[in-house]
Design an enzyme around this catalytic site. Structure first.
Site, mmCIF file in Angstrom:
data_model
loop_
_atom_site.group_PDB
_atom_site.id
_atom_site.type_symbol
_atom_site.label_atom_id
_atom_site.label_comp_id
_atom_site.label_asym_id
_atom_site.label_seq_id
_atom_site.Cartn_x
_atom_site.Cartn_y
_atom_site.Cartn_z
ATOM 1 N N LYS A 1 -1.574 -10.041 -0.092
ATOM 2 C CA LYS A 1 -2.849 -10.297 0.586
ATOM 3 C C LYS A 1 -3.771 -11.071 -0.321
ATOM 4 C CE LYS A 1 -5.551 -6.153 -0.257
ATOM 5 N NZ LYS A 1 -6.516 -5.267 0.355
ATOM 6 N N ASP B 1 -0.844 1.643 -4.015
ATOM 7 C CA ASP B 1 -1.678 0.700 -4.772
ATOM 8 C C ASP B 1 -2.995 1.328 -5.216
ATOM 9 O OD1 ASP B 1 -2.476 0.846 -2.120
ATOM 10 O OD2 ASP B 1 -3.266 -1.190 -2.086
ATOM 11 N N LYS C 1 -11.290 -0.029 -1.053
ATOM 12 C CA LYS C 1 -11.377 1.411 -1.238
ATOM 13 C C LYS C 1 -10.811 1.736 -2.610
ATOM 14 C CE LYS C 1 -7.363 1.895 1.824
ATOM 15 N NZ LYS C 1 -7.309 1.016 3.004
ATOM 16 N N ASP D 1 -5.538 2.735 -3.783
ATOM 17 C CA ASP D 1 -6.840 2.624 -3.118
ATOM 18 C C ASP D 1 -7.115 3.810 -2.192
ATOM 19 O OD1 ASP D 1 -4.967 1.836 -1.243
ATOM 20 O OD2 ASP D 1 -6.024 0.014 -0.623
ATOM 21 N N ARG D 2 -6.070 4.536 -1.780
ATOM 22 C CA ARG D 2 -6.302 5.714 -0.935
ATOM 23 C C ARG D 2 -6.482 6.955 -1.793
ATOM 24 N NH1 ARG D 2 -2.812 5.473 4.615
ATOM 25 N NH2 ARG D 2 -3.386 3.346 5.142
ATOM 26 N N SER E 1 -8.121 7.092 7.340
ATOM 27 C CA SER E 1 -6.781 6.926 6.765
ATOM 28 C C SER E 1 -6.803 7.122 5.250
ATOM 29 C CB SER E 1 -6.256 5.544 7.117
ATOM 30 O OG SER E 1 -7.192 4.551 6.737
ATOM 31 N N ARG F 1 -1.262 4.923 17.146
ATOM 32 C CA ARG F 1 -2.095 5.917 16.481
ATOM 33 C C ARG F 1 -3.048 6.499 17.521
ATOM 34 N NH1 ARG F 1 -0.506 5.064 11.393
ATOM 35 N NH2 ARG F 1 -0.678 3.013 10.397
ATOM 36 N N ASP G 1 -2.383 6.566 -3.457
ATOM 37 C CA ASP G 1 -1.224 5.963 -2.800
ATOM 38 C C ASP G 1 -0.575 4.858 -3.641
ATOM 39 O OD1 ASP G 1 -3.156 3.984 -2.507
ATOM 40 O OD2 ASP G 1 -2.348 3.317 -0.586
ATOM 41 N N SER H 1 0.807 -1.223 0.000
ATOM 42 C CA SER H 1 0.000 0.000 0.000
ATOM 43 C C SER H 1 0.841 1.275 0.000
ATOM 44 C CB SER H 1 -0.945 -0.041 1.192
ATOM 45 O OG SER H 1 -1.833 1.045 1.161
ATOM 46 N N HIS H 2 0.730 2.058 1.065
ATOM 47 C CA HIS H 2 1.354 3.367 1.151
ATOM 48 C C HIS H 2 2.749 3.291 1.765
ATOM 49 C CE1 HIS H 2 -0.809 2.114 4.627
ATOM 50 N NE2 HIS H 2 0.039 2.813 5.364
#
Ligand code: G1P
Ligand code: ZN
Length: 548
Positions: free
Chosen positions: A130, A284, A381, A286-287, A370, A501, A282, A117-118
């Site tokens: 995944k 991949d 997403k 998705d963000r 996020s 977080r 991002d 991802s990010h």
């Protein structure tokens, strides 16, 4: 081509986190490391899901370093384990939302997505894998836990030792042993899906009228998808998409679209000559991050604004069945759901918890603080989807991003929101912090902290309303009278030490109070978070490393 069984030994620590198994590239490069995890997956699928013989698998990744090697390894193993066909994105690439769309469109058995991802990429960066199920969404915990259990027992994996590399550049069909490999172009498919949901004519007219946009693909997988739609189908000027070439190391950048890492974009959106609209996605894709001129939209507000205005967009004209948000995401969406008379579901962190709600038709839009937003069009997403939603709203209303958000605050009140990340805490210290906090919970409710009365203090547990599965210990929540909240949880996606977080939220109904700097508006909550959790003391750090 004959199938071989290769002897191996278990590796410790192959438990998938919030979103798959993520480790340093150097960890994945160890002999048998990837193979063990993939074989563990293939071993548990027949019992958890159903026979794999002759089935179709989808495969691709965000193109980060090690993607190409891993794709070839997985293809040989899929063939040796009896899959009938693998659909691979050209070059071994697929954005996460595109992979979800491909699984659904082709009625595939499932899919493997290679991404961290990010997280930063390159030889010293991170890699990840995944598994997504037939609905196109991330595998539920029941499956990821079964994979993990199997990795601890594994003795051997199956592969085709004599097989060469499959050509993944040329679109079309080839054979690998008895299995078919189909190389597909996912960009066109995703663009067509977007065309079904959004008003492309209105968006074309918006660009034709001279409006300008800057989409920062952060040298990650989103570039080709964004170019195809924005510069291709919508007629945005060439150069609207910047950093549009996917690179194995993301150009050395941190492909995480938020105010801490998208500083170049924020600077480009500042001043009277700035474009009207800014966005980023991002690693991949998705963000998403949404900006107006001199204006940054928080992801929690973004979800709420999209929900409140959804019927302006063709794909959501008939309204929403419900909204779902992760627990730490602000309650801005809840206010919209109340006004619309629809349910708002509060799930643990991670997109996998939205799958059942979407499948059951209970929720239409989902979001996380996020920088993740999406809908029932896929089961991940979707960065470009969110950007097009905002573009469609601007085109349909003629209003700017800032005007849309300010009107929203005026109607629903403002949920000031920020997340403070304390990265690189030694794992034992972070665990000690959370344990101490949990131990304190029974004494906290009813007390007053920094002048705020604590109505409830608990550790969030979730019962999935569709399948009844229970997930406990999903984050410590301090819920104050008047709607302020502080949430503490440890990240499940990092690869180095622990990340604490801290999520901070304050509701403000009074429109005269909607212009405070966010950190100032949240100052009492920031102070009490440290007071209650002794963050500085436990972490040994003086300040958070990232504030979004
Ligand atoms: C983070 C985000 C979470 C998101 C996940 C995958 O997980 O907080 O919302 O679903 O990345 O993108 P965390 O590191 O907090 O476990
Ligand atoms: Zn991502």
């Amino acid at each position: 081509m004959s199938v071989a069984s290769v002897r191996t030994q278990p590796f410790a620590g192959q438990r998938p986190g919030t979103s798959g198994l993520r480790k340093k590239v150097t960890v994945f490069q160890q002999p048998h490391y990837l193979e063990n995890f993939v074989q563990a997956l293939f071993d548990i699928l027949p019992e958890q899901v159903g026979p794999v013989a002759g089935q179709t698998l989808v495969l691709g990744g965000d193109g980060r370093f090690h993607n190409r090697v891993a794709v070839q390894t997985i293809l040989r193993m899929a063939a040796a384990n009896g899959f009938g066909r693998v659909l691979v994105g050209q070059g071994g690439l697929l954005s996460t939302p595109a992979a979800s769309a491909v699984i659904r469109e082709h009625g595939a058995y499932g899919g493997i997505i290679l991404s961290a991802s990010h997280n930063p990429g390159g030889p010293d960066g991170d890699f990840g894998i995944k598994y997504n199920i037939a609905n196109g969404g991330p595998a539920p915990e029941k499956i990821t836990e079964a994979i993990y259990a199997r990795t601890q027992q594994i003795q051997a994996y199956r592969t085709l030792p004599g097989a060469g590399e499959v050509d993944l550049q040329t679109l079309g069909r080839s054979e690998l042993g008895a299995m078919v490999v189909q190389v597909i172009d996912p960009v066109a498919d995703h663009a067509e899906l977007m065309e079904k949901l959004f008003d492309f004519d209105a968006m074309r007219a918006w660009f034709a009228a001279g409006h300008r946009m800057r989409f920062d693909a952060m040298s990650a997988i989103g570039g080709p998808y964004a170019r195809a739609v924005l510069e291709g189908r919508l007629g945005a000027p060439l150069g609207t998409v910047v950093n549009g070439e996917p690179l194995e190391d993301f150009g050395g950048h941190h492909p995480d679209p938020n105010p801490a890492h998208a500083t170049e974009l924020i600077a480009a959106l500042s001043g009277p000559d700035a474009p009207d609209f800014g966005a980023a996605s991002d690693g991949d894709a998705d963000r998403n991050m949404i900006l107006g001129r001199d204006f940054v939209v928080t992801p929690s507000d973004s979800l709420a604004v999209l929900a409140a205005n959804a019927t302006l967009v063709p794909g959501y004209r008939d309204g929403l069945a419900g909204i779902a948000r992760s627990m730490p995401t602000s309650c801005a969406a809840d206010a919209v759901a109340r006004a619309l008379g629809i349910p708002c579901y509060e799930t643990p962190t991670g997109w996998k918890f939205f799958g059942n709600l979407l499948d059951a038709g209970r929720a239409t839009l989902c979001g996380e603080e996020s920088y993740g937003t999406g809908s029932n069009h896929v089961r991940e997403k979707d960065g470009l989807w969110a950007v097009l939603f905002w573009l469609n709203l601007q085109a349909a209303t003629g209003q700017s991003v800032e005007a849309l958000v300010r009107a929203h605050w005026a109607r629903f009140g403002r949920h000031y929101y920020s997340r403070h990340d304390w990265e690189g805490i030694p794992v034992e210290r972070a665990d000690a912090l959370m344990a101490a906090l949990r131990a304190k919970l029974p004494t906290l409710a009813g007390t007053t902290l920094q002048g705020l009365r604590l109505a409830q203090a608990d550790d969030f547990a979730y019962t999935d309303p569709v399948d009844g599965s229970v997930s406990r210990q999903q984050g410590v929540r301090l819920l104050f009278e008047g709607g302020s909240r502080v949430v503490f949880r440890l990240s499940g996606t990092g690869t180095e030490g622990a990340t604490l977080r801290v999520y901070l939220e304050r509701f403000e109904a009074d429109a005269r109070q909607h212009d405070l700097p966010t950190q100032q508006a949240l100052a009492p909550l920031i102070a009490l978070a440290d007071e209650v959790a002794a963050i500085r003391q436990h972490s040994g750090q003086a300040a958070p490393t990232v504030i979004t």
